[in-house]
Design an enzyme around this catalytic site. Structure first.
Site, PDB file in Angstrom:
ATOM      1  N   HIS A 137      35.843  28.652 -20.174  1.00 58.82           N
ATOM      2  CA  HIS A 137      35.324  29.845 -20.869  1.00 58.82           C
ATOM      3  C   HIS A 137      36.445  30.759 -21.381  1.00 58.82           C
ATOM      4  CE1 HIS A 137      31.263  28.853 -19.881  1.00 58.82           C
ATOM      5  NE2 HIS A 137      31.400  29.045 -18.586  1.00 58.82           N
ATOM      6  N   CYS A 181      30.818  46.372  -6.057  1.00 62.87           N
ATOM      7  CA  CYS A 181      31.352  46.157  -4.718  1.00 62.87           C
ATOM      8  C   CYS A 181      32.580  47.014  -4.431  1.00 62.87           C
ATOM      9  CB  CYS A 181      31.702  44.688  -4.521  1.00 62.87           C
ATOM     10  SG  CYS A 181      33.035  44.096  -5.609  1.00 62.87           S
TER      11      CYS A 181
END
Length: 366
Positions: A118, A66
């Site tokens: 995480h 992007c």
């Protein structure tokens, strides 16, 4: 999928149900010394203090398709906003846990982003930069000198939290997650990962295998009654923290979850946890990205924290009458096999895995 819109949606749900104004709002930034309790100074400097160096040396970022930057293809970074948001997520949870630990508040729910389970000591991963729950647990331990139990019901395994506490006998980490034999992100969390050194037995993974049907309330309640609740009760923690991911709800595609746990089930699991640790329970948002069910699940959990029981919800009653899937029962027995030497109480509970939750309640009325 990890965007501000999911927090806005949840808050709107809480307001629509008249719950938002019944809660005290806790918010502050984490300090540098709090972040370094679970992360290296280099990691904190990179993601919490200084602009990240975008080169091949040191801790860098990837250029995304992007045109922006990310710690990986999922973990998007914004120089101006990400460090501040990450520090507010940590600091707010630390403050909430302290208030509950001290008795200033009965319990709480941390509506946080970015999530944290995480994040490892020196690695950002899976939308996570700092491990919110691990930092809050560590500071609680330092302040109150009591044990901490962490239940992670996010559909993904909390690799960061496991690694941080893997050898710590004073922090119990229990995760219920989709595993698929290690083929579902992040690939960690096998049932034979039980801890190391003095921490052997305090790391418990209920690792769901690939199933013929989406796992739902019967399987999660089976794991709760046979493993989670008995072990936490035996551990006698001063507080229970929940890495509360809601990506196990039905709207998530197979790549993000693929399960069908109902909103009332999350509320019921919360109400069971409140029966231990003198009711000192703090939930912290992890995953949960798609569909109305995420906000509905948070509503049910907040209702439970406020003392309102969801057990009679029609959707939940139907699920409580269903038997858990045979493969899930096998998975539960596999976890018990790996931990019964550390938690003898599990030998008394293994027969409860294959029955419905309604049958269990007939045998063990509450």
């Amino acid at each position: 999928p990890e965007s501000p819109a999911r927090i806005e949606s949840i808050i709107n749900k809480l307001k629509d149900k008249g719950l938002y104004n019944r809660c005290e709002i806790v918010r502050r930034r984490a300090r540098y010394d709090e972040l370094t309790i679970c992360h290296t100074e280099a990691h904190v400097q990179a993601y919490g203090v200084s602009p990240v160096v975008r080169d091949e040396g040191g801790k860098g970022l990837l250029r995304l398709p992007c045109g922006g930057w990310g710690a990986d293809s999922d973990t998007v970074w914004h120089d101006v906003h990400t460090p501040n948001a990450a520090k507010i997520a940590v600091g707010s949870l630390v403050e909430l846990v302290h208030k509950v630990g001290s008795g200033a508040l009965k319990n709480g729910f941390g509506l946080l982003r970015p999530p944290g389970h995480h994040a490892e000591v020196d690695q950002a991963l899976g939308f996570c930069f700092f491990n919110n729950v691990a930092i809050a647990a560590s500071i609680y331990r330092k302040t109150f000198k009591k044990r901490v139990a962490i239940l992670d019901w996010d559909v993904h395994h909390g690799n960061g939290t496991q690694k941080i506490f893997y050898s710590d006998p004073e922090v119990l980490y229990i995760s219920m997650h989709r595993h698929d034999g290690g083929n579902f992100f992040p690939g960690t969390g096998a049932p034979n990962e039980t801890g190391s050194g003095a921490g052997v037995g305090t790391n418990i993974n209920i690792a769901w295998s690939l199933a013929d049907q989406p796992l739902a309330d019967p399987e999660y309640l089976a794991a709760l009654r046979t493993i989670v609740l008995p072990v936490i009760k035996s551990f006698e923690p001063g507080i229970i923290l929940v890495s509360a991911g809601f990506d196990g709800t039905a709207s998530h595609p197979v790549t993000l979850g693929g399960y069908a746990v109902s909103a009332p089930c999350y509320g019921l699991m919360t109400s069971y946890l409140l029966q231990m640790a003198e009711g000192k329970v703090v939930l912290a948002l992890e995953g949960g990205y798609v569909g109305e069910e995420v906000g509905d699940a948070v509503v049910q959990c907040v209702l439970a924290l406020l003392g309102e029981n969801a057990q009679n919800a029609p959707q939940l009653v139907e699920q409580m009458n269903r038997l858990p899937a045979p493969q899930a029962v096998t998975d539960i027995h596999n976890t018990i096999h790996n931990h019964v030497q550390h938690w003898p109480i599990l030998s008394e509970k293994c027969d409860y895995a294959a029955i419905s939750h309604s049958q269990y309640l007939e045998i063990n009325p509450h």
